[in-house]
Design a protein around this motif. Structure first.
Motif, PDB file in Angstrom:
ATOM      1  N   GLY A 154       0.834  -1.182   0.000  1.00  0.00           N
ATOM      2  CA  GLY A 154       0.000   0.000   0.000  1.00  0.00           C
ATOM      3  C   GLY A 154       0.875   1.240   0.000  1.00  0.00           C
ATOM      4  N   VAL A 155       0.355   2.325  -0.545  1.00  0.00           N
ATOM      5  CA  VAL A 155       1.128   3.557  -0.591  1.00  0.00           C
ATOM      6  C   VAL A 155       1.133   4.268   0.768  1.00  0.00           C
ATOM      7  N   SER A 156       0.363   3.741   1.693  1.00  0.00           N
ATOM      8  CA  SER A 156       0.337   4.220   3.082  1.00  0.00           C
ATOM      9  C   SER A 156      -0.122   3.070   3.954  1.00  0.00           C
ATOM     10  N   ASN A 157       0.076   3.191   5.266  1.00  0.00           N
ATOM     11  CA  ASN A 157      -0.413   2.154   6.179  1.00  0.00           C
ATOM     12  C   ASN A 157      -1.929   2.031   6.088  1.00  0.00           C
ATOM     13  N   PHE A 158      -2.594   3.150   5.865  1.00  0.00           N
ATOM     14  CA  PHE A 158      -4.045   3.163   5.720  1.00  0.00           C
ATOM     15  C   PHE A 158      -4.480   2.264   4.558  1.00  0.00           C
ATOM     16  N   ILE A 159      -3.819   2.414   3.405  1.00  0.00           N
ATOM     17  CA  ILE A 159      -4.158   1.608   2.235  1.00  0.00           C
ATOM     18  C   ILE A 159      -3.756   0.150   2.439  1.00  0.00           C
ATOM     19  N   THR A 160      -2.618  -0.084   3.073  1.00  0.00           N
ATOM     20  CA  THR A 160      -2.180  -1.451   3.329  1.00  0.00           C
ATOM     21  C   THR A 160      -3.212  -2.215   4.149  1.00  0.00           C
ATOM     22  N   GLU A 161      -3.732  -1.581   5.200  1.00  0.00           N
ATOM     23  CA  GLU A 161      -4.728  -2.239   6.043  1.00  0.00           C
ATOM     24  C   GLU A 161      -6.025  -2.491   5.279  1.00  0.00           C
TER      25      GLU A 161
END
Length: 394
Positions: free
Chosen positions: A171-178
């Motif tokens: 993910g391009v951020s932890n938010f997107i990864t989750e």
């Protein structure tokens, strides 16, 4: 290593994800020494890059650039998938000639998965969008959003299958990864370990010291930089500005959008609409202002504007949507506003945040600037190359 990077609008100027994909390809060629070829849709400006392979989309969806873009974004379908696969085969694209397929484009993910599956090659996915993909009717004010979302729900299965089949998903951020893990993971330890975060590399010109510090005297200079649309909150900003009537100027560097006419009517006096500038000149423009406002209503995957403002040591006023809190967390010059509410409350919250930013504007202290180094390291080109190498070691 020989990689085929698959991104539909790679050569186009539709948004920030395309610039990030181009920067990633350049870094992997230059710093990792890998051979990176690109498969994209024809029609964008030729940027003189090596190894470009372009496929022509079917005539029924390519009458003009906007029709093509909207079809790809909001009406993906199996007929289009099959047509693009045939176009790639006719163009002589042979996925078996590569060591891996790299897809930094959620819109091209099903297509990239088909290429990888055909040649039995690993697929590495770099997700820049919230999954499952939906259009936010409240944020976009789009009357067709409920109907488009019904269509997009039918795309969930092939998207989930492609993510699950990927060797690694970043993910391009932890938010997107989750979000990716929740959408396509199966809860096992092996599955969870497949998902990671790979922050985008920032161009060198954003890593230079700002040309001027934040001014503490005189009228403040405030900047909005983004698409002129409801999802980016430009209407809320104009409403908050009229309500606050600050001793300051508001500059708007707006990409085209449905609210452009409204912005043009509001200009004059203390509100200025700026002409487009090349991306390489954006750091200079941002540094000419003291405060950057990012009142996005949608769940941002990262929010490049807030990131750039922080890297250039500006005061930042930002909403709390998506990954924006992740971008501004721990930044001493950040002011947050909750705007995921009704318009009146959102305007009031944004007004209060801008008021606080104006009253408390200041440059970073030497100690704070030193502390920012650890944040900046996550977006350094060498960090990206190192982490991408680790990503592909499966």
């Amino acid at each position: 290593m020989r990689i085929l990077l698959v991104s539909f609008f790679y050569e186009h100027d539709h948004g920030g994800a395309e610039m990030v994909a181009r920067e990633a390809a350049a870094l992997l060629r230059r710093c990792a020494g890998w051979e990176v070829e690109v498969l994209c849709l024809a029609g964008g400006p030729d940027r003189g890059e090596p190894g470009m392979r372009r496929i022509t989309p079917p005539r029924w969806c390519s009458q003009n650039a906007q029709t093509l873009k909207r079809t790809i974004l909001f009406l993906p379908n199996r007929m289009l998938d099959r047509s693009l696969i045939r176009a790639a085969q006719n163009a002589g694209v042979r996925p078996e000639n590569y060591d891996a397929i790299f897809c930094p484009d959620m819109n091209a993910l099903v297509f990239a998965h088909a290429l990888a599956e055909t040649a039995d090659k690993p697929l590495f996915t770099w997700c820049h969008e919230v999954v499952p993909k939906r259009m936010d009717a409240d944020a976009t004010r789009a009357t067709l959003a409920p109907f488009i979302n019904i269509w997009l729900r039918g795309r969930d299965a092939p998207w989930k299958k492609a993510l699950a089949a990927s060797a690694r998903v970043a993910g391009v951020s932890n938010f997107i990864t989750e979000r990716c893990r929740a959408f396509a993971g199966d809860g096992t330890v092996e599955s969870d370990e497949k998902f990671t975060t790979l922050y985008q590399p920032v161009e060198d010109y954003f890593l230079q010291p700002p040309s001027r510090p934040v001014a503490t005297d005189g009228p403040a200079k405030v900047l909005f930089y983004g698409r002129l649309s409801a999802e980016k909150g430009i209407d809320l900003l104009l409403a908050a500005w009229r309500k606050l009537k600050p001793d300051a100027t508001l500059s708007i560097l707006g990409m085209d959008g449905p609210l452009r006419a409204e912005v043009e009517r509001a200009t004059g006096g203390d509100i200025h609409l700026l002409h487009h500038v090349a991306h390489v000149d954006v750091p200079k423009l941002i540094s000419q202002h003291d405060i950057v406002v990012c009142p996005s209503r949608v769940e941002e995957s990262l929010c490049r504007t807030a990131l750039e403002a922080r890297l250039l040591e500006r005061v930042v006023v930002a909403s709390q949507s998506g990954a924006i809190p992740e971008v501004v967390n721990g930044y001493p010059l950040a002011h947050s506003a909750d705007i995921r509410t009704d318009d009146a409350t959102a305007t009031q919250n944004l007004t209060e945040a801008i008021k606080a930013a104006l009253a408390e504007r200041r440059p970073l202290t030497d100690e704070e600037r030193e502390a920012e180094k650890s944040f900046r390291e996550k977006f350094l080109p060498e960090t990206f190359v190192h982490q991408f190498r680790l990503l592909t070691e499966v």
